[in-house]
Design a protein around this motif. Sequence first.
Motif, PDB file in Angstrom:
ATOM      1  N   TYR A 138      54.334 -19.406 -25.933  1.00  0.00           N
ATOM      2  CA  TYR A 138      53.343 -19.773 -26.945  1.00  0.00           C
ATOM      3  C   TYR A 138      52.964 -18.556 -27.781  1.00  0.00           C
ATOM      4  N   MET A 139      52.407 -18.833 -28.967  1.00  0.00           N
ATOM      5  CA  MET A 139      51.756 -17.820 -29.787  1.00  0.00           C
ATOM      6  C   MET A 139      50.574 -18.456 -30.495  1.00  0.00           C
ATOM      7  N   LEU A 140      49.492 -17.699 -30.600  1.00  0.00           N
ATOM      8  CA  LEU A 140      48.290 -18.145 -31.286  1.00  0.00           C
ATOM      9  C   LEU A 140      48.053 -17.243 -32.483  1.00  0.00           C
ATOM     10  N   LYS A 141      48.080 -17.837 -33.661  1.00  0.00           N
ATOM     11  CA  LYS A 141      47.965 -17.057 -34.895  1.00  0.00           C
ATOM     12  C   LYS A 141      46.694 -17.429 -35.649  1.00  0.00           C
ATOM     13  N   GLU A 142      45.949 -16.403 -36.068  1.00  0.00           N
ATOM     14  CA  GLU A 142      44.812 -16.655 -36.947  1.00  0.00           C
ATOM     15  C   GLU A 142      45.353 -17.006 -38.325  1.00  0.00           C
ATOM     16  N   THR A 143      44.962 -18.166 -38.843  1.00  0.00           N
ATOM     17  CA  THR A 143      45.584 -18.729 -40.047  1.00  0.00           C
ATOM     18  C   THR A 143      45.510 -17.789 -41.243  1.00  0.00           C
ATOM     19  N   LYS A 144      44.373 -17.138 -41.459  1.00  0.00           N
ATOM     20  CA  LYS A 144      44.190 -16.307 -42.648  1.00  0.00           C
ATOM     21  C   LYS A 144      44.391 -14.818 -42.369  1.00  0.00           C
ATOM     22  N   ASN A 145      44.961 -14.487 -41.240  1.00  0.00           N
ATOM     23  CA  ASN A 145      45.235 -13.087 -40.912  1.00  0.00           C
ATOM     24  C   ASN A 145      46.732 -12.848 -41.023  1.00  0.00           C
ATOM     25  N   ASN A 146      47.134 -11.999 -41.973  1.00  0.00           N
ATOM     26  CA  ASN A 146      48.556 -11.733 -42.220  1.00  0.00           C
ATOM     27  C   ASN A 146      49.035 -10.419 -41.605  1.00  0.00           C
ATOM     28  N   LYS A 147      48.304  -9.881 -40.646  1.00  0.00           N
ATOM     29  CA  LYS A 147      48.676  -8.607 -40.046  1.00  0.00           C
ATOM     30  C   LYS A 147      49.750  -8.745 -38.966  1.00  0.00           C
TER      31      LYS A 147
ATOM     32  N   PRO B  31      81.344  -3.992 -30.017  1.00  0.00           N
ATOM     33  CA  PRO B  31      81.415  -3.091 -28.858  1.00  0.00           C
ATOM     34  C   PRO B  31      80.057  -2.784 -28.231  1.00  0.00           C
ATOM     35  N   LEU B  32      78.978  -3.043 -28.979  1.00  0.00           N
ATOM     36  CA  LEU B  32      77.653  -2.773 -28.421  1.00  0.00           C
ATOM     37  C   LEU B  32      76.667  -3.803 -28.941  1.00  0.00           C
ATOM     38  N   ALA B  33      75.549  -3.917 -28.252  1.00  0.00           N
ATOM     39  CA  ALA B  33      74.495  -4.832 -28.653  1.00  0.00           C
ATOM     40  C   ALA B  33      73.159  -4.134 -28.457  1.00  0.00           C
ATOM     41  N   TYR B  34      72.099  -4.757 -28.955  1.00  0.00           N
ATOM     42  CA  TYR B  34      70.759  -4.178 -28.837  1.00  0.00           C
ATOM     43  C   TYR B  34      69.844  -5.114 -28.073  1.00  0.00           C
ATOM     44  N   ILE B  35      68.925  -4.521 -27.362  1.00  0.00           N
ATOM     45  CA  ILE B  35      67.874  -5.295 -26.734  1.00  0.00           C
ATOM     46  C   ILE B  35      66.599  -5.030 -27.527  1.00  0.00           C
ATOM     47  N   CYS B  36      65.923  -6.100 -27.934  1.00  0.00           N
ATOM     48  CA  CYS B  36      64.796  -6.007 -28.857  1.00  0.00           C
ATOM     49  C   CYS B  36      63.489  -6.408 -28.182  1.00  0.00           C
ATOM     50  N   VAL B  37      62.401  -5.858 -28.685  1.00  0.00           N
ATOM     51  CA  VAL B  37      61.062  -6.283 -28.288  1.00  0.00           C
ATOM     52  C   VAL B  37      60.341  -6.801 -29.522  1.00  0.00           C
ATOM     53  N   TYR B  38      59.328  -7.618 -29.285  1.00  0.00           N
ATOM     54  CA  TYR B  38      58.585  -8.236 -30.385  1.00  0.00           C
ATOM     55  C   TYR B  38      57.565  -7.249 -30.916  1.00  0.00           C
ATOM     56  N   ASN B  39      57.597  -6.982 -32.219  1.00  0.00           N
ATOM     57  CA  ASN B  39      56.764  -5.943 -32.805  1.00  0.00           C
ATOM     58  C   ASN B  39      56.295  -6.368 -34.193  1.00  0.00           C
ATOM     59  N   TYR B  40      55.001  -6.686 -34.302  1.00  0.00           N
ATOM     60  CA  TYR B  40      54.410  -7.085 -35.575  1.00  0.00           C
ATOM     61  C   TYR B  40      55.231  -8.161 -36.293  1.00  0.00           C
ATOM     62  N   GLY B  41      55.493  -9.236 -35.582  1.00  0.00           N
ATOM     63  CA  GLY B  41      56.088 -10.410 -36.194  1.00  0.00           C
ATOM     64  C   GLY B  41      57.594 -10.438 -36.250  1.00  0.00           C
ATOM     65  N   GLU B  42      58.273  -9.437 -35.692  1.00  0.00           N
ATOM     66  CA  GLU B  42      59.730  -9.458 -35.709  1.00  0.00           C
ATOM     67  C   GLU B  42      60.285  -8.797 -34.452  1.00  0.00           C
ATOM     68  N   TRP B  43      61.526  -9.149 -34.128  1.00  0.00           N
ATOM     69  CA  TRP B  43      62.220  -8.552 -32.987  1.00  0.00           C
ATOM     70  C   TRP B  43      62.955  -7.301 -33.464  1.00  0.00           C
ATOM     71  N   VAL B  44      62.650  -6.169 -32.816  1.00  0.00           N
ATOM     72  CA  VAL B  44      63.164  -4.872 -33.262  1.00  0.00           C
ATOM     73  C   VAL B  44      63.895  -4.192 -32.100  1.00  0.00           C
ATOM     74  N   PRO B  45      65.093  -3.617 -32.348  1.00  0.00           N
ATOM     75  CA  PRO B  45      65.839  -2.947 -31.271  1.00  0.00           C
ATOM     76  C   PRO B  45      65.062  -1.790 -30.652  1.00  0.00           C
ATOM     77  N   VAL B  46      65.061  -1.756 -29.323  1.00  0.00           N
ATOM     78  CA  VAL B  46      64.415  -0.662 -28.611  1.00  0.00           C
ATOM     79  C   VAL B  46      65.433   0.152 -27.825  1.00  0.00           C
ATOM     80  N   PHE B  47      66.643  -0.413 -27.595  1.00  0.00           N
ATOM     81  CA  PHE B  47      67.699   0.330 -26.917  1.00  0.00           C
ATOM     82  C   PHE B  47      69.026  -0.386 -27.127  1.00  0.00           C
ATOM     83  N   TYR B  48      70.097   0.254 -26.686  1.00  0.00           N
ATOM     84  CA  TYR B  48      71.430  -0.290 -26.887  1.00  0.00           C
ATOM     85  C   TYR B  48      72.076  -0.596 -25.540  1.00  0.00           C
ATOM     86  N   GLY B  49      73.136  -1.386 -25.583  1.00  0.00           N
ATOM     87  CA  GLY B  49      73.922  -1.650 -24.383  1.00  0.00           C
ATOM     88  C   GLY B  49      75.388  -1.779 -24.754  1.00  0.00           C
TER      89      GLY B  49
END
Length: 503
Positions: free
Chosen positions: A478-487, A347-365
């Motif tokens: 695209y995404m550019l990741k520093e190889t040894k940075n896990n943040k 009955p509902l879904a979420y719209i997500c934004v990219y946040n520290y390596g994952e897509w996280v719900p920011v609102f519902y529809g």
Amino acid sequence: MKNERINILFKYIALLTVIMLAQSCNKDKVDFDELIERYSKEKKDSLKLQCAIFLKDNIKDITSEQPYFYNENKEKANFILDTVTSDSSLKSILKKEKIDFSSFRISDADILSSEILEDNINKAISDWKTYPWNKNVSKDIFLNYLLPYKVLCENPENWRGRLFLKYKDSIAKHERNGDRNSEHLYYSLKKEAWSWLKYTNDFTKITQSPSLSELLAVKKGQCYELSHLFVYIARSAGIPATIDIVPLWGKTGGSHAADVFYGPIRENGVIKRYGLRPGDPFVSPPKVLRMSFRKVNLWSDSIKPIIVNKNYYIPDFLKSDHLLDVTQEYVSSSNLVYQFEKRLGVPLAYICVYNYGEWVPVFYGRVFQNGKYVKFNAMAKDMAYHIAVPIGNKYQLIDKPFILDSMNHISYSNPNFDRKINIVLNKTNVGQESWVKKNREYNLMFLDKDNVWKGIGSKFCDQDSTLTFTSIPSGAFYMLKETKNNKKLERIFLYEHGQQIWY
């Protein structure tokens, strides 16, 4: 593991005891009927009557987060925050006395008294009617953002009286000058507060929603904590104020909260109108929600009826009837209608934004036409989004991430291997630790048509702020990741006209 369960049980029993004591000791619970009846007798009390009715109508579901201090025997400790003068002294006392803390929720109706509310009503009305900077404040604004005895979830205290005494000289100076602009006083009081406050993530967080006593004891905090203090200060000077929340940023990681006050809103330096506004403008918020004492029933009227008591994942911040969607006051937004690739039985879904390596719900529809499409109200444009649906007490991403541009068009990653390009990159994101650094290794990735992030290759940076990749597919995300940075600081970007365009 057994000892851990015992400790949890002790803590639960202790908290339950405190709640019962709080409810039993407060014999003078607020009696709205008595207040309303008394205020109804005299015409001169008509505004007080409206205040009492407003508070009664909106207080029912409001709870307070109260701190609870206990000793090593899990017994309640006689600890008073008002005696603490700094975060370091708080830590020292807790360690020395072997005191720990937790918090619990209790209904405001069980801890407030008629006397407390009556004093609050009298002071709020006096401030509204007396100060020259309130000449443009409507009754609706007064009731929702100046009258309330708290912001929303914190433990109520006499912050009006305490902070008025602290800043009365500054308030009196602006009043004597006949200053009709709340902006001047607001910034002046905040400047005074910053002389003893510190913004930091290294502080003792006693509750999630801090009271004045906690803030004055610790004198530190991040945006959410300090915004509470600035709302207290503003209201104690008769300036309507509240807090606006960005659940998650859209083009960088993290979330945000900021105090907003009632004052002049300018366009090109000219005052166009008066309203609630932040001290500093927000940059790229996908969604902004305002703390409203008045019930707006986002949860009860809009979300709860959709799920019909099913065990669906719901982000905690959406389970509130006191959050008002004000996204349109900050950014260009639209009602986004998204058609699913396949019909869905939710009955509902979420719209997500990219946040520290994952897509996280920011609102519902809400989902319409038997799972054919979903509608999200007032979503910011020029943002990268991904749709998700609840699966039990979790959520699952569906379809592909997309960018909603400023013209309300949706675009997907579309790598073109027939047209390859060379790109010169400067950053991995637009926030912290963003610039590429010499002698560090970076991995460039693109999102293929099957929604899989694929590595183009790794490369060491030869020069600060400049990293070149050759012969890569055009038209992709695209995404550019520093190889040894896990943040997980890397962000999505497009590459257009020789520039990284961030999302």
